[in-house]
Design a protein around this motif. Structure first.
Motif, PDB file in Angstrom:
ATOM      1  N   ALA A  33       0.543  -1.109   0.100  1.00  0.00           N
ATOM      2  CA  ALA A  33       0.012   0.016  -0.217  1.00  0.00           C
ATOM      3  C   ALA A  33       1.034   1.252   0.006  1.00  0.00           C
ATOM      4  CB  ALA A  33      -0.789   0.017   1.180  1.00  0.00           C
ATOM      5  N   ALA A  34       2.280   1.170   0.108  1.00  0.00           N
ATOM      6  CA  ALA A  34       2.885   2.279   0.332  1.00  0.00           C
ATOM      7  C   ALA A  34       2.839   2.990  -0.990  1.00  0.00           C
ATOM      8  CB  ALA A  34       4.479   1.904   0.630  1.00  0.00           C
ATOM      9  N   GLY A  35       2.855   2.386  -2.152  1.00  0.00           N
ATOM     10  CA  GLY A  35       2.705   3.040  -3.333  1.00  0.00           C
ATOM     11  C   GLY A  35       1.667   3.929  -3.553  1.00  0.00           C
ATOM     12  N   ALA A  36       0.448   3.565  -3.028  1.00  0.00           N
ATOM     13  CA  ALA A  36      -0.534   4.264  -3.092  1.00  0.00           C
ATOM     14  C   ALA A  36      -0.856   5.739  -2.226  1.00  0.00           C
ATOM     15  CB  ALA A  36      -1.874   3.604  -2.833  1.00  0.00           C
ATOM     16  N   ILE A  37       0.197   5.730  -1.187  1.00  0.00           N
ATOM     17  CA  ILE A  37       0.252   6.922  -0.613  1.00  0.00           C
ATOM     18  C   ILE A  37       1.450   7.638  -0.646  1.00  0.00           C
ATOM     19  CG2 ILE A  37      -1.662   6.261   1.088  1.00  0.00           C
ATOM     20  CD1 ILE A  37       0.880   5.519   3.116  1.00  0.00           C
ATOM     21  N   ARG A  38       2.522   7.236  -1.436  1.00  0.00           N
ATOM     22  CA  ARG A  38       3.529   7.921  -1.782  1.00  0.00           C
ATOM     23  C   ARG A  38       3.523   9.464  -2.195  1.00  0.00           C
ATOM     24  NH1 ARG A  38       7.446   4.908  -5.301  1.00  0.00           N
ATOM     25  NH2 ARG A  38       8.921   4.449  -3.563  1.00  0.00           N
ATOM     26  N   LEU A  39       2.597   9.603  -2.938  1.00  0.00           N
ATOM     27  CA  LEU A  39       2.561  11.075  -3.636  1.00  0.00           C
ATOM     28  C   LEU A  39       2.054  11.953  -2.507  1.00  0.00           C
ATOM     29  CD1 LEU A  39       1.904  13.156  -5.849  1.00  0.00           C
ATOM     30  CD2 LEU A  39      -0.354  12.314  -5.875  1.00  0.00           C
ATOM     31  N   VAL A  40       1.357  11.481  -1.434  1.00  0.00           N
ATOM     32  CA  VAL A  40       0.949  12.419  -0.190  1.00  0.00           C
ATOM     33  C   VAL A  40       2.294  12.767   0.401  1.00  0.00           C
ATOM     34  CG1 VAL A  40      -0.274  12.608   1.847  1.00  0.00           C
ATOM     35  CG2 VAL A  40      -1.273  11.555  -0.050  1.00  0.00           C
ATOM     36  N   GLY A  41       3.043  11.538   0.832  1.00  0.00           N
ATOM     37  CA  GLY A  41       4.289  11.928   1.736  1.00  0.00           C
ATOM     38  C   GLY A  41       5.244  12.624   0.836  1.00  0.00           C
ATOM     39  N   GLU A  42       5.221  12.823  -0.359  1.00  0.00           N
ATOM     40  CA  GLU A  42       6.432  13.531  -1.283  1.00  0.00           C
ATOM     41  C   GLU A  42       5.611  14.920  -1.508  1.00  0.00           C
ATOM     42  OE1 GLU A  42       6.807  11.866  -5.115  1.00  0.00           O
ATOM     43  OE2 GLU A  42       7.896  10.134  -4.367  1.00  0.00           O
ATOM     44  N   LEU A  43       4.480  15.240  -1.342  1.00  0.00           N
ATOM     45  CA  LEU A  43       3.832  16.480  -1.533  1.00  0.00           C
ATOM     46  C   LEU A  43       4.098  17.153  -0.062  1.00  0.00           C
ATOM     47  CD1 LEU A  43       0.730  15.945  -3.492  1.00  0.00           C
ATOM     48  CD2 LEU A  43       2.781  17.101  -4.042  1.00  0.00           C
ATOM     49  N   PHE A  44       4.137  16.435   1.082  1.00  0.00           N
ATOM     50  CA  PHE A  44       4.219  16.755   2.283  1.00  0.00           C
ATOM     51  C   PHE A  44       5.707  17.205   2.626  1.00  0.00           C
ATOM     52  CE2 PHE A  44       5.452  16.147   6.886  1.00  0.00           C
ATOM     53  CZ  PHE A  44       4.607  17.051   7.422  1.00  0.00           C
ATOM     54  N   VAL A  45       6.496  16.405   2.015  1.00  0.00           N
ATOM     55  CA  VAL A  45       8.117  16.806   2.522  1.00  0.00           C
ATOM     56  C   VAL A  45       8.462  17.971   1.505  1.00  0.00           C
ATOM     57  CG1 VAL A  45      10.423  15.953   1.893  1.00  0.00           C
ATOM     58  CG2 VAL A  45       8.846  14.421   2.972  1.00  0.00           C
ATOM     59  N   ARG A  46       7.907  18.155   0.279  1.00  0.00           N
ATOM     60  CA  ARG A  46       8.228  19.228  -0.654  1.00  0.00           C
ATOM     61  C   ARG A  46       7.921  20.410  -0.191  1.00  0.00           C
ATOM     62  NH1 ARG A  46       7.659  16.866  -6.896  1.00  0.00           N
ATOM     63  NH2 ARG A  46       9.174  15.249  -6.605  1.00  0.00           N
ATOM     64  N   LEU A  47       6.353  20.481   0.380  1.00  0.00           N
ATOM     65  CA  LEU A  47       5.907  21.543   1.095  1.00  0.00           C
ATOM     66  C   LEU A  47       6.743  22.224   2.321  1.00  0.00           C
ATOM     67  CD1 LEU A  47       3.584  23.426   1.192  1.00  0.00           C
ATOM     68  CD2 LEU A  47       2.598  21.937   2.810  1.00  0.00           C
ATOM     69  N   ILE A  48       7.096  21.181   3.158  1.00  0.00           N
ATOM     70  CA  ILE A  48       8.083  21.619   4.310  1.00  0.00           C
ATOM     71  C   ILE A  48       9.238  22.163   3.751  1.00  0.00           C
ATOM     72  CG2 ILE A  48       9.551  20.422   6.060  1.00  0.00           C
ATOM     73  CD1 ILE A  48       6.598  20.723   6.976  1.00  0.00           C
ATOM     74  N   LYS A  49       9.817  21.555   2.830  1.00  0.00           N
ATOM     75  CA  LYS A  49      11.091  22.062   2.225  1.00  0.00           C
ATOM     76  C   LYS A  49      10.795  23.569   1.486  1.00  0.00           C
ATOM     77  CE  LYS A  49      13.693  17.972   0.968  1.00  0.00           C
ATOM     78  NZ  LYS A  49      14.079  17.103  -0.325  1.00  0.00           N
ATOM     79  N   MET A  50       9.748  23.653   0.943  1.00  0.00           N
ATOM     80  CA  MET A  50       9.461  25.222   0.359  1.00  0.00           C
ATOM     81  C   MET A  50       9.145  26.008   1.502  1.00  0.00           C
ATOM     82  SD  MET A  50       6.360  25.969  -2.158  1.00  0.00           S
ATOM     83  CE  MET A  50       5.012  25.643  -0.986  1.00  0.00           C
ATOM     84  N   LEU A  51       8.674  25.766   2.526  1.00  0.00           N
ATOM     85  CA  LEU A  51       8.239  26.666   3.719  1.00  0.00           C
ATOM     86  C   LEU A  51       9.401  27.005   4.618  1.00  0.00           C
ATOM     87  CD1 LEU A  51       4.802  25.600   4.635  1.00  0.00           C
ATOM     88  CD2 LEU A  51       5.435  27.495   3.504  1.00  0.00           C
ATOM     89  N   VAL A  52      10.506  26.102   4.741  1.00  0.00           N
ATOM     90  CA  VAL A  52      11.300  26.313   5.712  1.00  0.00           C
ATOM     91  C   VAL A  52      12.269  27.451   5.568  1.00  0.00           C
ATOM     92  CG1 VAL A  52      13.473  25.427   6.538  1.00  0.00           C
ATOM     93  CG2 VAL A  52      11.621  24.027   6.512  1.00  0.00           C
TER      94      VAL A  52
END
Length: 132
Positions: A33-52
């Motif tokens: 099931a990790a492949g199905a939620i990978r997009l959510v995790g990647e978006l979260f990490v990119r958002l954090i990087k963008m905001l820091v």
């Protein structure tokens, strides 16, 4: 609306820990099931990087702007740079320790390469795995 209020009534740290535990359980019991939620995790990490970076920049600029005496900036700046150096040293030490632990664990198996899909055992050396 009640559901949203109920969700935000839970303290943030409890929501984060709950999500972490849910992710660990999902990875242990349903790894496919990790492949199905990978997009959510990647978006979260990119958002954090963008905001820091902007948050840190605005915080530092705001702190300097509210500083009354410009002479105090020197001592505060020195303490800030010192704290930055210490925290960087700690972060690098943890990263090196984890890298060495992975390398030590892979001794005799050829090496481990960590990518976004998880760990893969490889034949050859660690350097060969990182280059290929």
């Amino acid at each position: 609306m009640r559901l949203i209020r109920g969700w935000f009534a839970i303290p943030l740290w409890q929501r984060v820990v709950g999500g972490l535990l849910l992710g660990i359980a999902l990875g242990l019991f349903r790894p496919e099931a990790a492949g199905a939620i990978r997009l959510v995790g990647e978006l979260f990490v990119r958002l954090i990087k963008m905001l820091v970076v902007p948050v840190v920049l605005v915080t530092i600029a705001g702190g300097i702007a509210t500083l009354g005496d410009p002479r105090r900036l020197g001592s505060i700046g020195l303490r800030t740079v010192g704290l930055f150096a210490v925290t960087t040293l700690v972060a690098v030490s943890i990263g090196m320790a984890m890298g060495l632990a992975l390398l030590w664990q892979s001794r005799g198996t050829g090496g481990i390469v960590v990518d976004s899909g998880g760990m893969k055992m490889l034949t050859g050396t660690m350097r060969d795995g990182c280059e290929g």
